[in-house]
Design an enzyme around this catalytic site. Structure first.
Site, PDB file in Angstrom:
ATOM      1  CB  SER A   1      -0.943   0.000   1.205  1.00  0.00           C
ATOM      2  OG  SER A   1      -0.219  -0.192   2.402  1.00  0.00           O
TER       3      SER A   1
ATOM      4  CG  HIS B   1      -4.163  -1.322  -1.545  1.00  0.00           C
ATOM      5  ND1 HIS B   1      -4.650  -0.048  -1.625  1.00  0.00           N
ATOM      6  CD2 HIS B   1      -3.845  -1.523  -0.242  1.00  0.00           C
ATOM      7  CE1 HIS B   1      -4.620   0.518  -0.432  1.00  0.00           C
ATOM      8  NE2 HIS B   1      -4.136  -0.357   0.429  1.00  0.00           N
TER       9      HIS B   1
ATOM     10  CE  LYS C   1      -7.225  -0.674   1.872  1.00  0.00           C
ATOM     11  NZ  LYS C   1      -7.339   0.493   2.751  1.00  0.00           N
TER      12      LYS C   1
HETATM   13  C1  PLP Z   1      -2.978  -4.205   2.712  1.00  0.00           C
HETATM   14  C2  PLP Z   1      -4.124  -3.870   3.617  1.00  0.00           C
HETATM   15  N1  PLP Z   1      -4.705  -4.851   4.316  1.00  0.00           N
HETATM   16  C3  PLP Z   1      -5.735  -4.620   5.151  1.00  0.00           C
HETATM   17  C4  PLP Z   1      -6.228  -3.337   5.307  1.00  0.00           C
HETATM   18  C5  PLP Z   1      -7.363  -3.120   6.259  1.00  0.00           C
HETATM   19  O1  PLP Z   1      -8.572  -3.048   5.553  1.00  0.00           O
HETATM   20  P1  PLP Z   1      -9.838  -2.396   6.223  1.00  0.00           P
HETATM   21  O2  PLP Z   1      -9.831  -0.950   5.876  1.00  0.00           O
HETATM   22  O3  PLP Z   1     -10.987  -3.128   5.601  1.00  0.00           O
HETATM   23  O4  PLP Z   1      -9.747  -2.641   7.678  1.00  0.00           O
HETATM   24  C6  PLP Z   1      -5.667  -2.289   4.597  1.00  0.00           C
HETATM   25  C7  PLP Z   1      -6.202  -0.909   4.772  1.00  0.00           C
HETATM   26  O5  PLP Z   1      -5.499   0.029   5.055  1.00  0.00           O
HETATM   27  C8  PLP Z   1      -4.572  -2.546   3.733  1.00  0.00           C
HETATM   28  O6  PLP Z   1      -3.992  -1.564   3.041  1.00  0.00           O
END
Ligand code: PLP
Length: 396
Positions: free
Chosen positions: A184, A212, A243
Site C-alpha cells: 500500500s 489493494h 477501497k
Molecule cells: C494491505 C491492507 N490490508 C488490510 C487493510 C485493512 O482493511 P480495512 O480498511 O478493511 O480494515 C488495509 C487498509 O489500510 C490494507 O492496506
C-alpha cells in the site's frame, strides 16, 4: 498519599509526537469522497482516497443502502453467531465467492478484523509463519497474536523466502506464507505466482491480502490471484470493501473448509457486532457494479498510465509502483510535508507518507489515481506538481 498521575503520560507522549511532526491531524472531508471533493472548506482534486473506482457515490450502491434501511432497519441487533446473521450477510458472501471464483467467503467487519482474527488461528505453537517485511500493519498485528515461529523475509524476495522455508521445513508442522498482493505504500505487486510455486513445493498454506488488488488487478478487477492466474493456489484471499468497492467491511475467500473454520475460530468475527444492513446491501451492489460495468476498471488504468507517464516526464521519481498507488519519492519528511501542504494550497489533496510509516529517508507523497478523475482534474494536479516541484527544487 498517591502522587502518581494516571493519565498525564498521554499528554507527554502526544507532545513528543507533535514536537517531531509525527502527529496525525486528519483533514475534514465535507461531503462525498469524489474526484473533486470539499476538504477543510476547499475544493480539491482528490488524490488521497482509496475509492479507486468511485463506487462510494455510485447511484446503485447508494440506493441499496437506502432500501436496506427500509427493509432491515439500521442495525442487526447482535453478533452474527447469536442473532445477527442477516440474510443480507449470506447473500453478500455468496456474491463474494462467485466474484472471486472461490467455493466460499466469510464477511468480517473490516479487513483489519479479518487479518487480526484469522491469522492467529491459522498457525500456532509448533508451526512456522513467513511474512514479507513490508506487509500491512493489520497482518503484523495478526502475526503478533500467533504462537507460531515467525520468519520475516526480505521484501518480495523469493530467494530469501525459499531460504527461510528450507531452514524451517524440517522443524515445524504447518507452514503459513502471508503477503500483501499490492503493497500500500509503494504500489508494487508481490510475485504471487512465484510465491505460490514455493508454497506448493513446501506444502505451505498461502494467504494473500488483496486489499489493494481487487477492483484494480486481474480479470474484471478480481484481484492479484486472478492477475497471476493462481486462484487455485492461494488458500486464503483476504479482501476489503473499504477501497475499490467504495463501502466498508472485510472478507476472506477460499474453500468451504476455510469458511467453516474461520467462522468458528476467529474471535473478531465471533465477538464483534456485525455490519449494518445498509452497509451490507451496498457491498452487494458494489460487486454488482464491478461485474456489470467493466468500464470503471478500464478508466482507472487509462488514468493511471497517463498520470504516471506525465509525472515521470517531468522528472519525478515514482518509485517501483505498478498500480494506481503512485508515490512521488522525496526522501526527507519535512520536504514531503511541505510539498503536500503546497499541493493543498494549489487545490490538490495528496498526503505525505513519512516515518514511521516508511523509513526515515523514504518519505513521499502518496497519490492514488481513481477512475472518476477527468483529464482536466489530472492536468490540474499535474500542473500543481510541476509548479511546486520547481519551487521546492525537486525537479528542474
Ligand atoms: C494491505 C491492507 N490490508 C488490510 C487493510 C485493512 O482493511 P480495512 O480498511 O478493511 O480494515 C488495509 C487498509 O489500510 C490494507 O492496506
Amino acid at each position: 498519599m498517591q502522587t502518581r498521575d494516571p493519565t498525564g503520560w498521554m499528554r507527554t507522549e502526544y507532545e513528543t509526537l507533535v514536537a517531531q511532526s509525527l502527529d496525525w491531524r486528519p483533514r475534514v472531508l465535507q461531503g462525498p469522497s469524489a474526484p473533486r471533493s470539499t476538504v477543510d472548506g476547499k475544493e480539491v482534486v482528490m488524490l488521497a482516497s482509496n475509492n479507486y473506482l468511485n463506487l462510494s457515490t455510485h447511484p446503485k450502491v447508494k440506493r441499496a443502502a437506502r432500501e436496506a434501511v427500509k427493509t432491515h432497519g439500521a442495525g442487526s441487533g447482535s453478533v452474527r453467531p447469536i442473532a445477527g446473521n442477516l440474510d443480507l450477510h449470506l447473500e453478500l458472501e455468496r456474491r463474494i465467492a462467485r466474484f472471486k471464483r472461490r467455493e466460499a467467503a466469510l464477511y468480517f467487519m473490516s479487513g483489519f478484523a479479518g487479518n487480526a482474527g484469522l491469522i492467529p488461528q491459522l498457525a500456532g505453537e509448533g508451526d512456522a509463519l513467513f511474512t514479507d517485511e513490508l506487509n500491512h500493519g493489520s497482518i503484523i498485528d495478526g502475526v503478533r497474536l500467533t504462537k507460531a515461529q515467525r520468519f520475516i523475509y526480505k521484501h518480495k524476495d523469493v530467494a530469501d523466502l525459499e531460504r527461510v522455508l528450507r531452514e524451517a521445513d524440517p522443524m515445524f508442522k504447518k507452514l503459513l506464507i502471508i503477503s500483501d498482493g499490492v503493497f500500500s505504500m509503494d504500489g508494487d505487486v508481490a510475485p504471487v505466482d512465484q510465491i505460490a510455486k514455493l508454497a506448493e513445493e513446501f506444502g505451505a498454506m498461502l494467504y494473500i491480502d488483496d486489499a489493494h488488488g481487487e477492483g484494480v488487478l486481474g480479470e474484471g478487477g478480481r484481484g492479484v490471484a486472478s492477475h497471476f492466474h493462481v486462484e487455485e493456489k492461494v488458500h486464503v484471499e483476504l479482501g476489503t470493501f473499504s477501497k475499490a468497492l467504495g463501502v466498508v467491511g472485510g472478507y476472506v475467500a477460499g474453500s468451504n473448509d476455510l469458511r467453516n473454520y474461520a467462522l468458528n475460530k476467529s474471535r473478531t468475527w465471533l465477538l464483534s457486532g456485525t455490519s449494518t444492513p445498509s452497509t451490507t446491501a451496498s457491498c452487494i451492489a458494489a460487486i454488482d457494479v464491478l461485474e456489470t460495468e467493466p468500464r470503471h476498471v478500464k478508466k482507472l488504468w487509462s488514468n493511471t498510465k497517463y498520470f504516471k507517464k506525465r509525472l515521470k516526464s517531468m522528472g519525478f521519481d515514482i518509485g517501483q509502483s505498478e498500480t494506481p498507488i503512485t508515490p512521488v519519492m522525496l526522501g526527507d519528511s519535512a520536504l514531503a510535508q511541505q510539498f503536500s501542504k503546497r499541493l493543498f494550497e494549489e487545490g490538490v489533496f495528496a498526503v505525505p507518507i513519512v516515518y514511521p510509516m516508511v523509513a526515515k529517508d523514504r518519505a513521499r507523497i502518496r497519490n492514488i489515481v481513481t477512475a472518476g478523475l477527468k483529464r482536466k482534474d489530472l492536468d490540474d494536479a499535474l500542473a500543481a506538481y510541476e509548479k511546486i516541484g520547481k519551487e521546492l527544487r525537486v525537479v528542474s
